[in-house]
Scaffold this motif. Structure first.
Motif, PDB file in Angstrom:
ATOM      1  N   GLN A  91      48.887  50.935  36.213  1.00  0.00           N
ATOM      2  CA  GLN A  91      48.663  49.751  37.030  1.00  0.00           C
ATOM      3  C   GLN A  91      49.971  49.036  37.319  1.00  0.00           C
ATOM      4  OE1 GLN A  91      44.751  47.585  36.480  1.00  0.00           O
ATOM      5  NE2 GLN A  91      45.001  48.415  34.464  1.00  0.00           N
ATOM      6  N   GLU A  94      51.725  50.861  40.069  1.00  0.00           N
ATOM      7  CA  GLU A  94      51.145  50.579  41.376  1.00  0.00           C
ATOM      8  C   GLU A  94      51.545  49.197  41.866  1.00  0.00           C
ATOM      9  OE1 GLU A  94      49.662  52.321  43.560  1.00  0.00           O
ATOM     10  OE2 GLU A  94      49.719  54.071  42.241  1.00  0.00           O
ATOM     11  N   LEU A  95      51.491  48.260  40.932  1.00  0.00           N
ATOM     12  CA  LEU A  95      51.793  46.886  41.301  1.00  0.00           C
ATOM     13  C   LEU A  95      53.220  46.768  41.805  1.00  0.00           C
ATOM     14  CD1 LEU A  95      50.719  43.975  41.214  1.00  0.00           C
ATOM     15  CD2 LEU A  95      51.837  43.752  39.023  1.00  0.00           C
ATOM     16  N   GLU A  98      53.543  48.037  45.148  1.00  0.00           N
ATOM     17  CA  GLU A  98      52.914  47.125  46.111  1.00  0.00           C
ATOM     18  C   GLU A  98      53.804  45.930  46.416  1.00  0.00           C
ATOM     19  OE1 GLU A  98      49.896  46.291  48.624  1.00  0.00           O
ATOM     20  OE2 GLU A  98      49.651  47.897  47.163  1.00  0.00           O
ATOM     21  N   MET A  99      54.554  45.489  45.377  1.00  0.00           N
ATOM     22  CA  MET A  99      55.349  44.278  45.535  1.00  0.00           C
ATOM     23  C   MET A  99      56.674  44.543  46.238  1.00  0.00           C
ATOM     24  SD  MET A  99      53.424  42.173  44.018  1.00  0.00           S
ATOM     25  CE  MET A  99      54.505  40.800  44.132  1.00  0.00           C
ATOM     26  N   ILE A 179      60.444  40.242  45.427  1.00  0.00           N
ATOM     27  CA  ILE A 179      59.126  40.810  45.657  1.00  0.00           C
ATOM     28  C   ILE A 179      58.541  40.199  46.921  1.00  0.00           C
ATOM     29  CG2 ILE A 179      58.592  41.341  43.272  1.00  0.00           C
ATOM     30  CD1 ILE A 179      57.096  38.728  43.066  1.00  0.00           C
ATOM     31  N   SER A 180      57.631  40.910  47.500  1.00  0.00           N
ATOM     32  CA  SER A 180      57.006  40.359  48.694  1.00  0.00           C
ATOM     33  C   SER A 180      56.152  39.168  48.283  1.00  0.00           C
ATOM     34  CB  SER A 180      56.148  41.411  49.380  1.00  0.00           C
ATOM     35  OG  SER A 180      55.224  41.932  48.487  1.00  0.00           O
ATOM     36  N   GLN A 181      56.054  38.228  49.180  1.00  0.00           N
ATOM     37  CA  GLN A 181      55.429  36.958  48.824  1.00  0.00           C
ATOM     38  C   GLN A 181      54.065  36.818  49.460  1.00  0.00           C
ATOM     39  OE1 GLN A 181      56.828  34.478  46.837  1.00  0.00           O
ATOM     40  NE2 GLN A 181      58.298  36.059  46.321  1.00  0.00           N
ATOM     41  N   SER A 182      53.366  35.834  48.964  1.00  0.00           N
ATOM     42  CA  SER A 182      52.044  35.587  49.524  1.00  0.00           C
ATOM     43  C   SER A 182      52.182  35.061  50.950  1.00  0.00           C
ATOM     44  CB  SER A 182      51.307  34.570  48.673  1.00  0.00           C
ATOM     45  OG  SER A 182      52.016  33.363  48.690  1.00  0.00           O
ATOM     46  N   LEU A 354      56.331  37.622  38.853  1.00  0.00           N
ATOM     47  CA  LEU A 354      54.957  37.533  39.312  1.00  0.00           C
ATOM     48  C   LEU A 354      54.120  36.712  38.330  1.00  0.00           C
ATOM     49  CD1 LEU A 354      52.972  38.405  41.439  1.00  0.00           C
ATOM     50  CD2 LEU A 354      52.521  40.452  40.118  1.00  0.00           C
ATOM     51  N   GLN A 357      54.863  33.130  38.886  1.00  0.00           N
ATOM     52  CA  GLN A 357      54.369  32.673  40.173  1.00  0.00           C
ATOM     53  C   GLN A 357      52.861  32.431  40.128  1.00  0.00           C
ATOM     54  OE1 GLN A 357      56.132  35.446  42.787  1.00  0.00           O
ATOM     55  NE2 GLN A 357      55.996  34.209  44.494  1.00  0.00           N
ATOM     56  N   GLN A 358      52.142  33.354  39.485  1.00  0.00           N
ATOM     57  CA  GLN A 358      50.688  33.206  39.434  1.00  0.00           C
ATOM     58  C   GLN A 358      50.300  31.959  38.672  1.00  0.00           C
ATOM     59  OE1 GLN A 358      49.460  34.907  41.500  1.00  0.00           O
ATOM     60  NE2 GLN A 358      49.141  37.065  41.101  1.00  0.00           N
ATOM     61  N   PHE A 485      44.644  43.554  32.637  1.00  0.00           N
ATOM     62  CA  PHE A 485      45.701  43.525  33.643  1.00  0.00           C
ATOM     63  C   PHE A 485      45.480  42.402  34.653  1.00  0.00           C
ATOM     64  CE2 PHE A 485      47.920  45.211  37.390  1.00  0.00           C
ATOM     65  CZ  PHE A 485      49.146  45.440  36.812  1.00  0.00           C
ATOM     66  N   ASP A 486      44.239  42.271  35.082  1.00  0.00           N
ATOM     67  CA  ASP A 486      43.936  41.293  36.128  1.00  0.00           C
ATOM     68  C   ASP A 486      44.361  39.868  35.793  1.00  0.00           C
ATOM     69  OD1 ASP A 486      42.626  43.502  37.256  1.00  0.00           O
ATOM     70  OD2 ASP A 486      41.399  42.098  38.411  1.00  0.00           O
ATOM     71  N   LEU A 490      47.392  39.613  38.087  1.00  0.00           N
ATOM     72  CA  LEU A 490      46.858  39.608  39.451  1.00  0.00           C
ATOM     73  C   LEU A 490      46.172  38.314  39.853  1.00  0.00           C
ATOM     74  CD1 LEU A 490      45.449  43.214  39.846  1.00  0.00           C
ATOM     75  CD2 LEU A 490      47.547  42.260  40.746  1.00  0.00           C
TER      76      LEU A 490
ATOM     77  N   VAL B 269      42.863  54.253  38.501  1.00  0.00           N
ATOM     78  CA  VAL B 269      43.873  53.480  39.203  1.00  0.00           C
ATOM     79  C   VAL B 269      43.865  53.830  40.688  1.00  0.00           C
ATOM     80  CG1 VAL B 269      46.341  53.115  39.454  1.00  0.00           C
ATOM     81  CG2 VAL B 269      45.311  53.110  37.205  1.00  0.00           C
ATOM     82  N   PHE B 278      45.696  45.867  44.086  1.00  0.00           N
ATOM     83  CA  PHE B 278      47.026  45.446  43.627  1.00  0.00           C
ATOM     84  C   PHE B 278      47.703  44.484  44.585  1.00  0.00           C
ATOM     85  CE2 PHE B 278      46.099  49.401  41.486  1.00  0.00           C
ATOM     86  CZ  PHE B 278      46.223  48.972  40.179  1.00  0.00           C
ATOM     87  N   PRO B 280      48.422  40.799  44.648  1.00  0.00           N
ATOM     88  CA  PRO B 280      48.263  39.647  43.769  1.00  0.00           C
ATOM     89  C   PRO B 280      47.957  38.353  44.512  1.00  0.00           C
ATOM     90  CG  PRO B 280      50.536  40.379  43.785  1.00  0.00           C
ATOM     91  CD  PRO B 280      49.798  41.293  44.689  1.00  0.00           C
ATOM     92  N   TYR B 281      47.998  38.336  45.821  1.00  0.00           N
ATOM     93  CA  TYR B 281      47.766  37.038  46.472  1.00  0.00           C
ATOM     94  C   TYR B 281      46.439  37.050  47.218  1.00  0.00           C
ATOM     95  CZ  TYR B 281      52.727  37.354  45.710  1.00  0.00           C
ATOM     96  OH  TYR B 281      53.942  37.555  45.145  1.00  0.00           O
TER      97      TYR B 281
END
Lengths: 1178, 281
Positions: A91, A94-95, A98-99, A179-182, A354, A357-358, A485-486, A490, B269, B278, B280-281
């Motif tokens: 995970q 993957e994360l 993704e970021m 990292i990519s942002q919201s 991350l 940030q969360q 993980f969540d 996440l 996964v 995956f 996060p936002y």
């Protein structure tokens, strides 16, 4: 903020990107890498068929396969060791993928940076100017010099611009940890320009002088960048911005403008903005003079300020701000070196970033002063030691997960406020970092080399929040049973009304600003910092152990402003501060604040000074005489709030508490007030009324056990007996739908029980008759027998109803050891009707076995979590106001409501009713029950200690991995058979019920969906309109438009006989019930009877909804709403098994359709005088 | 044109007092195989709510005076949440007990149905002709359903409270009935103990369980318990780390297990990724 020379950073990007450092190389991983390299050349085609690597397509030969699996085994092994588990590592991988920032964006930005670098080098040097010359240099309409407040008035030094010593790319973009942002927030790239040393004198660190020079430098740069950018086709909008909300440190923010000119280079698509930071050369000032305890702003002192001592207060924020301006370049080098020496540092940074940030943490003052830079610095320091003896906390060979976990653990277990960590950022020499237990009572990570406290923007308040976040995360990371993980990475968890138990807002009157004296200004720099600190100190001192955390934040002011302004516009409306409290459930509601002993005079004086007139001397039971403050509980106001109001008035300003808002308080006013003497001085967590009921039950238990009929146990099984009934139990309140409390009577085992179900029921009834007889004859109890139809197809069940002299009602169902066996036999014999027979068995299990276990568990939970009872009651009340309560077994709702208490991640266990309620709604609004099971570990409390607890956890009755797996498998099985959740919607399992469907077996899909929709609507409403009384009222108002028809029934006057204080009335005027009526049924709610008849007669084609508690309906007038099940509305072929009211269709041979008008007339006939009107939806 | 017949059923329109809406009852002659021509019953479907013998009687008096009713059998499913009836007595016992509920086959009738049996053929004929006439003329008659309302609900609530004396009597009676049935069953069983089967065995009956079902159930259980015990015993004796092949096998199993789990995780996964988890936002 690390930095690396811009040119080299740009140049070396490629090689850095290609370097692959996986220890164990998986064959297809390699393929993928090649893919990635190819891809970095073309644009953003994400859809590359990367998974179609040859390894997957061709069948490998036997030898290859063997090798492959050997390698895989190795990966499987290593990941289990280096990471928490395989799935966690996968995970994370993957994360991180993704970021990643898109390659195409990086390329675009690199082009932009090159051009910008060129622009900066084109800016010409200026002459040496005096202050007035400097000010005149600019056209005031266009460019202002962003001097920090106070502006310089006369200056005996000069201002100048000469080309920067150095231009570097700093920050996460330079380190490649970006990292990519919201959506909505734009990521930024930091470029640091270092001012040449020649512009400074050694004493410039004093009295803002260096900052003034820097401000001029910035303004001059802007003035020239504007024309240059136009000339060189880089269309940008430039504005000033305070870096990290630090008003001493304005920077330039460059945003792209979209133009039509093809030659223009714009980067608006990348959403990046570029910050130009201007720094001082490293070591230009004597760092010792800028230590946190030194004063560097000299002000004129009045006599009052003096107070006898000749020292000015230290200026830690100013000092740190100046020092950190000298270290941009320096820290980049430090972090870059660390990154080079520790392979996984980069990824751990991404995880840390991350994670912060969360949770809403960031480097800026308003976000707590702990962002990814601080995280990275701390991690780097811990790679060089960090323990008490300088022992290493992290090792260079650690995996990203280990680095992350190690840092979190450090934050969770080591107190950086009472002690501090010192390290050295000197590159090249390994100097060990060391933890010193004796600290400064401010959060400190001290860099010996730069003499800077990295955590200078943190406060004690933000530190304790960070620490508790780390502790929670640590617990999650140590959870070996489920995948966490969540909530760790996440889920966002920075929503204030979910984060804090009590959330207040304080509007500041203008008069407060007067208290912000020049001396306060030099130590706190801004009013916000000063006032937050003051509030914190006062509240902390007043609430002490009652709270675990106090957070104070101001509504975010914009920190960006146009280049012709000196500072951001301040709004004209008064400023509002929000105060978030996390409570300590054991202390929060205590009525007495204890102070020092009588003898301790010094402390007593202090105590009296703080509490003013409310401090008093009291003698306690154990003979001690102590100073203390006694608080009176008020209706709908917690003790904590009363204290806050009192001390704010006393120490901040008189009557400021009128400006203190706590809207969520109106949540608790939604809970009905019981009609009992002395409830107004009850704290919200009081269970007195429930305990009275419990005592009455225990009394009955004694009496019944003395009757010689062979009784094993009498066990409680009602919501009132487990503290979860909506209405508090009130004696003689016979109209309360929960008046009758179910009990289960276990009869002694015997071989003589009949081997057939109706005979068995009759025999049990004979027992009940005997008990009833002897109760009626020999005691003050009144008993009678009623029929029970709660189990379909078994209509021989009788219940024993008992009225106690204390005014409560109990209803006993008898259970023999033979019952379950017979129901199971019925299942085994049922053949084609097996599913139906199983449902019947579940009905039995619920009523006789499940409910007993459930009551036992919930009772102990309600004792352990003082706010659970209130939360679940409010939750039920909400459902009832939305006409939903009757659709669910109460046990199911109690299990849903306990979720945030036993498993609150990513939030914390709620310690107020409003927080509990909002967390329940929040969970419901996001629970995707089609895909996820709710698995509850119903043990008392979560482990508080970290790893030592591991052994204890093994011994405790926590869910084991095996038990958890079994439950998961059950869920998978159920979903395989019922993927669209038509039969089972909510799967809620616990140790009491591993099947997960005991309480949700009879649900239906539209109702479950509606529950989710309602919860979502409520959360959205709060998000958009904030918590206010009107929002809360709206949340508790049903929407009747969604139903096909609404039956308005006659108002019933049941409020008093339900044991509820009527709204807007006084207890002493209402009068309570003191005896049972002659005919109990005369006090029953007929609306409820009507509702049951409707369900029996039309329940197969209509879904009816009503409010269970007519007494709580608005103006006592209840409604019953009906909704046709869509299937029943379709045309059908005539059959005698249709089972619904139909009419023939004109002109059709054998088709029929539901006869709505006949149904309505039958409904109104059935309701008779009870119906006021029926409104059909048009 | 409103049809008057559907699939062999006559359609009888009725209305309720104080309401203009029509309700449709469907009826036909009730015939069973045995009494094809001798039937004197009418089968009704889609009866209004709260239809009892009294209501039907009242209605018949209104439209077919003189048609004396003998019995009204309503479906017991009408107010049941399920669509089929489970006889729990049958399912839990093989004793010959009279299901009290099932007189006249009420459990086999679908929801909202009922059968009216008349006292004789003539009464039946009278009623059937009268109803048919009403149906073919589409003549709307009034269904004598009284205002129910709060009085009705209250009486229902009161009815739930049972009279202790009456209850004691019914229970005593049912216990007697059950004991008799059981005694018969035991007698039967005792007869079986006398029988010697082909292999020369007889059935052994203990003193506790008195019915066949009870005994057979126990036997089944006993058998499986024995097997389990035997298995356990065998297992205890075996050593699983003696031979080299056992050790190897064990290692191999472990590895495979690990690998399998790893692959499962990968798959999991992959699924999560598909669901776009995956982000996060």
């Amino acid at each position: 903020m690390a930095k690396r020379p811009l040119e080299s950073a740009l140049g070396s990007r490629k090689e850095g990107g290609e370097k692959k450092h996986v220890v164990i190389v998986e064959p297809n991983e390699e393929d993928r890498n090649e893919d990635e390299e190819d891809r970095s050349d073309d644009d953003d085609s994400d859809s590359d068929p990367e998974s179609a690597s040859p390894a997957h397509n061709e069948r490998p030969t036997k030898k290859q396969r063997k090798q492959l699996s050997a390698q895989e085994v190795q990966i499987a092994r290593e990941t289990a060791e280096l990471f928490k588990s395989n799935i966690f590592k996968l995970q994370i991988d993957e994360l991180i993928k993704e970021m990643k920032i898109k390659d195409s964006h990086i390329q675009k930005i690199e082009k932009v940076l090159h051009r910008l670098h060129h622009l900066i080098s084109q800016v010409p040097a200026s002459e040496t100017l005096s202050l007035s010359q400097a000010e005149q240099l600019f056209n005031h309409r266009k460019v202002a010099i962003p001097f920090p407040n106070p502006k310089p008035t006369k200056a005996n030094y000069t201002f100048a611009y000469s080309p920067p010593e150095d231009v570097s790319l700093v920050g996460s973009f330079g380190l490649k940890t970006g990292i990519s942002q919201s959506h909505g927030s734009s990521p930024s790239i930091d470029i640091a320009l270092t001012m040449p040393k020649s512009l400074f004198q050694p004493k410039d660190f004093l009295n803002y002088r260096a900052l003034y020079k820097r401000a001029f430098y910035l303004a001059y740069l802007v003035e020239h960048l504007i024309p240059l950018s136009k000339k060189h086709h880089l269309p940008i909008k430039i504005s000033y911005q305070f870096l990290n909300d630090d008003v001493l440190c304005p920077t330039l923010k460059l945003e792209s403008i979209k133009t039509d000119n093809e030659e223009d280079l714009h980067f608006i698509n990348t959403k990046f903005s570029i910050n130009i930071l201007v720094g001082f050369p490293f070591g230009v000032f004597d760092q010792k003079k800028l230590l946190p305890d030194k004063n560097c702003i000299r002000v004129q002192r009045t006599m009052e300020d003096d107070g006898g001592e000749g020292h000015l207060p230290p200026t830690p924020i100013y000092n740190a701000s100046v020092l950190s301006l000298t270290a941009y370049d320096y820290y980049l080098k430090y972090l870059y070196t660390t990154k080079k020496s520790t392979e996984e540092f980069k990824h751990a940074c991404v995880l840390g970033r991350l994670w912060l940030q969360q949770r809403g943490f960031g480097s800026s003052f308003t976000k707590g002063g702990f962002g990814h830079f601080e995280f990275a610095m701390l991690m780097a320091a811990l790679l060089n030691g960090g323990g008490l003896n300088g022992n290493k906390i992290l090792l260079h060979g650690f995996s990203s997960y280990q680095l992350f976990k190690g840092t979190i653990k450090y934050l969770a277990t080591i107190d950086l406020s009472s002690g501090y960590l010192s390290f050295s950022s000197l590159v090249g020499e390994s100097i060990t970092s060391k933890y010193n237990p004796e600290g400064f009572n401010v959060p400190t990570v001290f860099d010996k080399n730069v003499k800077l406290n990295i955590l200078w923007k943190m406060t004690n308040s933000s530190y304790s929040l960070l620490q508790s976040s780390a502790i929670e995360t640590m617990e999650l990371l140590n959870d070996v049973v489920r995948d966490r993980f969540d909530p760790i990475l996440l889920q966002k968890s920075n929503v204030d009304y979910l984060q804090y138990d009590v959330l207040m807002s304080l509007t500041v009157p203008d008069s407060i600003y007067a208290s912000f004296s020049p001396l306060e200004k030099i130590s706190f720099i801004t009013f916000e910092n000063y006032f937050k600190n003051k509030l914190y100190v006062v509240l902390k001192n007043a609430l002490k152990d009652r709270v675990t955390n106090i957070s104070i934040f101001n509504e975010r002011l914009s920190n960006q402003f146009p280049i012709n302004k000196l500072k951001p516009l301040t709004s004209s409306s008064p400023q509002t501060f929000k105060i978030g409290l996390r409570l300590n459930p054991e202390e929060a509601e205590k009525l007495v604040t204890k102070g020092p002993n009588n003898e301790d005079e010094k402390a007593a004086l202090k105590f009296k000074a703080f509490w003013g007139s409310r401090a008093s001397l009291r003698r306690f039971k154990d003979g001690t005489i102590q100073y203390c403050v006694v608080w009176q509980p008020k209706e709908n106001e917690s003790i904590v709030l009363s204290i806050a109001r009192y001390v704010l008035d006393l120490h901040i300003e008189k009557e400021i508490s009128h400006n203190l808002g706590h809207e969520a308080a109106s949540f608790s006013s939604k809970l009905p007030t019981p009609l009992l003497p002395a409830t107004s001085n009850q704290v919200v967590t009081s269970l007195v009324s429930f305990n009275n009921l419990k005592n009455s039950f225990e009394e009955l238990q004694k009496v019944i056990s003395n009757i010689p009929v062979g009784i094993k146990h009498l066990l409680p099984a009602s919501s009132g007996l487990r503290y979860t009934s909506v209405l508090q139990p009130v004696p003689f309140a016979t109209s309360n739908p929960d008046f009758w409390n179910d009990l289960v009577l276990q009869l002694e085992s015997s071989s003589k029980w009949p081997d057939e179900i109706s005979a068995l029921e009759n025999t049990k009834t004979a027992f009940l008759l005997k008990i009833s007889e002897s109760l009626n004859k020999e005691t003050a109890y009144k008993a009678f027998i009623t029929k029970d139809d709660s189990i379909t197809f078994n209509d021989h069940i009788c219940l024993l109803n008992i009225l106690t002299p204390e005014g409560y009602g109990f209803r006993i169902r008898a259970l023999s050891e033979r019952d379950e066996y017979l129901y199971l036999r019925a299942v085994a014999n049922a053949d084609k009707q097996k599913a139906l027979a199983q449902d019947i068995y579940l009905q039995f299990n619920r009523k006789y076995l499940g409910v007993v276990k459930h009551t036992r568990t919930i009772t102990s939970m309600a004792h352990h979590f003082p706010y659970y009872s209130g939360t679940v009651r409010l939750f039920k009340r909400w459902l009832d106001s939305q006409l939903m309560l009757t659709h669910f077994p109460e046990e199911l709702l109690e299990l849903i409501a306990i979720k945030p208490f036993v498993d609150p991640a990513p939030y914390t266990t709620p310690n107020s009713i409003e927080n509990g309620f909002l967390q329940v709604l929040n969970y419901l609004s996001s629970w995707n029950w089609k895909e996820n099971a709710l698995i509850l570990d119903l043990i008392r409390g979560t482990p508080t200690h970290l790893e030592d607890d591991y052994k204890v956890a093994n011994l405790s009755d926590k869910l084991s991995i095996q038990a958890y797996r079994v439950i998961e498998l059950n869920f998978t099985k159920i979903r395989q058979n019922d993927p669209s959740a038509i039969k089972t919607q909510f799967f809620i399992a616990s140790k009491d019920d591993p099947s997960g469907i005991l309480w949700s077996n009879e649900g239906n899909l539209p109702i479950a969906t509606r529950l989710t929709v309602l919860a979502r609507a409520a959360m959205l409403l709060i998000k958009e309109h904030a918590l206010s009384e009107s929002t809360i009222d709206l949340i508790f108002t049903p929407s009747l438009n969604d139903y096909d028809f609404v039956i308005y029934t006659k108002p019933s006057n049941l409020v008093v006989s339900s044991g509820v204080l009527p709204p807007n009335s006084f207890k002493n005027l209402v009068g309570t019930e003191t005896s049972f009526p002659e005919d109990l049924t005369s006090k029953y709610d007929l609306n409820d009877a009507f509702f049951h008849h409707l369900n029996a007669k039309f329940g197969n084609i209509l879904i009816f909804s009503t409010q269970k508690f007519s007494a709580l309906a608005s103006e006592g007038s209840n409604v019953i709403c009906g909704l046709f099940i869509p299937v029943s509305l379709a045309k059908k072929k005539f059959k005698v098994t249709l089972g619904m009211d139909i009419k023939p269709l004109d002109g059709s041979k054998d088709e029929v359709v539901v006869n709505k008008s006949s149904i309505f007339s039958q409904i109104s006939l059935l309701g008779g005088d009870l119906v006021r009107t029926i409104k059909e939806k048009k | 044109m409103v049809s008057t017949e559907i699939k062999g059923f006559h359609i009888l329109p009725v209305k309720f007092s104080g309401s203009s809406a029509d309700h449709y009852i469907f009826f036909r002659k009730h015939e069973t195989r045995e009494q094809k021509n001798t039937s004197r019953a009418i089968f009704f479907f889609n009866l209004p709510i709260c239809t009892t013998g009294a209501v039907v009687k009242k209605y018949l008096q209104q439209v077919a005076l003189g048609a004396t009713m003998e019995l009204f059998t309503a479906s017991i499913l009408t107010e049941c949440p399920e669509d089929v009836w489970l006889d729990m007595t049958r399912l839990t016992s093989d004793l010959e007990l009279n299901g009290l509920k099932d007189e006249g086959g009420g459990s086999k009738l679908p929801r909202n149905c009922g059968i009216v049996t008349f006292i004789d053929k003539a009464a039946f004929q009278l009623a059937f002709t009268a109803l048919k006439a009403l149906s073919s003329l589409a003549n709307v008659t009034e269904w004598p359903l009284n205002d129910l309302g709060s009085k009705f609900f209250r009486s229902c609530l009161k009815k739930q409270i049972l009279d202790p004396v009456e209850l004691a009597q019914t229970i005593a009676q049912s216990v007697v009935d059950f004991d008799r049935a059981e005694a018969e069953s035991i007698e039967q069983l005792q007869n079986q103990t006398q029988l010697v089967d082909e292999d020369g065995f007889t059935m052994v009956v203990g003193t506790h369980r008195k019915t066949k079902a009870g005994i057979l159930g126990k036997q089944k259980l006993a058998a499986s318990v024995e097997v389990e015990k035997a298995k356990d015993k065998l297992k205890k004796k075996e050593k699983d780390d003696f031979y080299r092949f056992q050790l190897r096998q064990k290692k191999k199993d472990e590895m495979n297990d690990l690998l399998m789990k790893f692959r499962q995780d990968q798959e999991k996964v992959r699924l999560m990724k598909e669901k776009k988890r995956f982000r996060p936002y």
